[in-house]
Design an enzyme around this catalytic site. Sequence first.
Site, mmCIF file in Angstrom:
data_model
loop_
_atom_site.group_PDB
_atom_site.id
_atom_site.type_symbol
_atom_site.label_atom_id
_atom_site.label_comp_id
_atom_site.label_asym_id
_atom_site.label_seq_id
_atom_site.Cartn_x
_atom_site.Cartn_y
_atom_site.Cartn_z
ATOM 1 N N LYS A 166 4.908 -6.685 6.790
ATOM 2 C CA LYS A 166 3.681 -5.942 7.098
ATOM 3 C C LYS A 166 2.537 -6.865 7.476
ATOM 4 O O LYS A 166 1.712 -6.532 8.317
ATOM 5 C CB LYS A 166 3.283 -5.091 5.894
ATOM 6 N N GLU A 172 -5.835 -2.794 1.035
ATOM 7 C CA GLU A 172 -6.410 -1.891 2.033
ATOM 8 C C GLU A 172 -7.272 -0.855 1.326
ATOM 9 O O GLU A 172 -7.045 -0.563 0.154
ATOM 10 C CB GLU A 172 -5.292 -1.129 2.771
ATOM 11 N N HIS A 220 8.385 9.640 -0.632
ATOM 12 C CA HIS A 220 8.642 8.889 0.589
ATOM 13 C C HIS A 220 9.949 9.266 1.266
ATOM 14 O O HIS A 220 10.429 8.564 2.143
ATOM 15 C CB HIS A 220 8.541 7.383 0.339
ATOM 16 N N ARG A 276 13.960 0.918 14.943
ATOM 17 C CA ARG A 276 15.273 1.566 15.034
ATOM 18 C C ARG A 276 15.095 2.981 15.587
ATOM 19 O O ARG A 276 13.979 3.455 15.734
ATOM 20 C CB ARG A 276 15.875 1.667 13.632
HETATM 21 C C1 MV4 Z 1 -1.390 4.142 2.565
HETATM 22 C C2 MV4 Z 1 -1.863 5.328 1.950
HETATM 23 C C3 MV4 Z 1 -3.219 5.449 1.755
HETATM 24 N N1 MV4 Z 1 -4.049 4.455 2.125
HETATM 25 N N2 MV4 Z 1 -2.280 3.192 2.927
HETATM 26 C C4 MV4 Z 1 3.245 5.031 1.970
HETATM 27 C C5 MV4 Z 1 4.423 4.430 2.649
HETATM 28 C C6 MV4 Z 1 3.922 3.260 3.382
HETATM 29 N N3 MV4 Z 1 4.578 3.180 4.643
HETATM 30 C C7 MV4 Z 1 2.470 3.460 3.515
HETATM 31 N N4 MV4 Z 1 2.107 4.527 2.623
HETATM 32 C C8 MV4 Z 1 0.809 4.861 2.412
HETATM 33 N N5 MV4 Z 1 -0.091 3.936 2.787
HETATM 34 C C9 MV4 Z 1 -3.568 3.358 2.698
HETATM 35 N N6 MV4 Z 1 -4.429 2.377 3.020
HETATM 36 C C10 MV4 Z 1 -0.947 6.305 1.593
HETATM 37 C C11 MV4 Z 1 0.399 6.081 1.815
HETATM 38 C C12 MV4 Z 1 1.254 7.151 1.413
HETATM 39 C C13 MV4 Z 1 2.002 7.878 2.357
HETATM 40 C C14 MV4 Z 1 1.999 7.549 3.708
HETATM 41 C C15 MV4 Z 1 2.744 8.266 4.615
HETATM 42 C C16 MV4 Z 1 3.493 9.334 4.174
HETATM 43 C C17 MV4 Z 1 3.533 9.670 2.852
HETATM 44 C C18 MV4 Z 1 2.791 8.948 1.913
HETATM 45 C C19 MV4 Z 1 2.827 9.309 0.564
HETATM 46 C C20 MV4 Z 1 2.100 8.575 -0.332
HETATM 47 C C21 MV4 Z 1 1.331 7.505 0.091
#
Ligand code: MV4
Length: 526
Positions: A149, A233, A268, A325
């Site tokens: 990341k 973040e 997730h 992918r």
């Molecule tokens: C976040 C967020 C809130 N704020 N970043 C979860 C998986 C990872 N790929 C990134 N994720 C998140 N990043 C910031 N700065 C909330 C999530 C997140 C989330 C993101 C996409 C789909 C479902 C989620 C469920 C919980 C938290």
Amino acid sequence: MYKNVLKPYKFNKMLVAKSNRNTQKTIYICPPNFMKKILIANRGEIALRVMRTAKEMGIKTVAVFSEADRKALHVRYADEAVCIGPPPSNQSYLLGDKIIEVALQLGVDGIHPGYGFLSENAHFARKVKEAGITFIGPSAESMELMGGKISAKNAVAKFNVPMVPGTKDALTDVNDAKKIAAEIGYPILIKASAGGGGKGMRVVVVESEFEEQIKLAQSEAKSAFGDDAVFIEKYVGAPRHIEFQILGDTHGNIVHLFERECSIQRRHQKLVEEAPSSCLTEEVRQKMGEAAVNVAKACNYVGAGTVEFLVDDQLNFYFLEMNTRLQVEHPVTEQIVNLDLVKEQIRIARGETLGYAQSDLKINGHAIELRVCAEDPANNFLPDIGRLNTYKTPQGYGVRVDDSFEAGMEIPIQYDPMIAKLITFGKDREEAIKRMIRAIDDYQLTGIETTLPFGKFVMKHEAFISGNFDTKFIEKHFNPKNLKELNNYNEAYAFAAGELFFANEANSKQQALVEKNSNWLQNRKA
Ligand code: MV4
């Protein structure tokens, strides 16, 4: 691209030899239709999905399988099939070297990795290439760059792609980090660079917890991924998850195929996906599409990939990560742009040009996908194992089922619990939703509990229907008690009663909360 077919030892009559001044090696330049036989390094529905397209393109297919999959449909469908080991993935589908060995023995000229397993393993992609076989996917270098990341954020930063306020580099000094956190403002989120799918994330609500949480996150990341790099973040509360499909060819052309909304997730795990999103305006869609193409440019992307964004309730969007992918939910994109993404992947891998520009691409109608998983939604989505006693999939206009099961088959416990992807499409979102309800009702499946009733719950829920939902949909709205009522009723009065039920009872309290926290509806109308 033609560097891709540097073939020091594997000789193919179709190839034309040329000598390369720089490397002193002989390189063979392939005619564009060189792919004659591909190996699918995967199982289940995606293996079948890839083979069907290969067959249409006149390409022979090789299946690999574990001892648990002797009777699997992907094994039957392939022109050739090779057993590569015992049931556990790490003794079969994850054995990259063994798979390459099989490919060389059978004269395979391309390997498609599907999703999961080896699909995002840069090491495997590199070895495939070194063996003189075309990896049907991006370069190992693109995969490496987007795999971390922190490296992904740094690569993308130069390309004017919006990101959540935070740090781009691994935290080294706790006090520096604390200062940055104070500037960003709490709550903040700690993420592991090597993490994925939500692993290694921690929310910090107040400064007094910051130091402790950083230390915990670092040691967790170290033990889970062997890499303790973490960054911070600003925490975006209740965002939507919207991702853009992109395609890049070996001639530098990159387009996006619009977005998929994947906000209906649990821990997730995506459960419902759709294309297009119900909340984007044309203006935001265009900006996000441009940003997605820029992300692909930042890593010289070749093939099919996905750029993930978080979207807040003001429709601000932020780059999250790139998946290098083909994704599980790719069919919803296929349905709205009328493109076979596997065919595009193979054409790209052959060195063909895309043949269309961004302006040639339009959204046609609406598609929704429900993941039909062997999990019991009434029992905390606990995996349910057993035999599919009855199995008959829905048919008819606007319905697509991507699966790899027949009645009488056991669901193997070693792998992903997904039985099928049920996809419906229509001229608009309403038609796709109503068709999904019809298709769920037509699905004949007994022997195990599945997420089908959950799908119906979502399709009939006011928040989903109106588009006023986010990644907290299940926490906010789902109560297993509602499932029974929804699925035990008399169909004749169900439609009206169901809507009333949701409008009045289940959501009145939650609805007040949602409206206080989010402006999705207002934005949608704007
Ligand atoms: C976040 C967020 C809130 N704020 N970043 C979860 C998986 C990872 N790929 C990134 N994720 C998140 N990043 C910031 N700065 C909330 C999530 C997140 C989330 C993101 C996409 C789909 C479902 C989620 C469920 C919980 C938290």
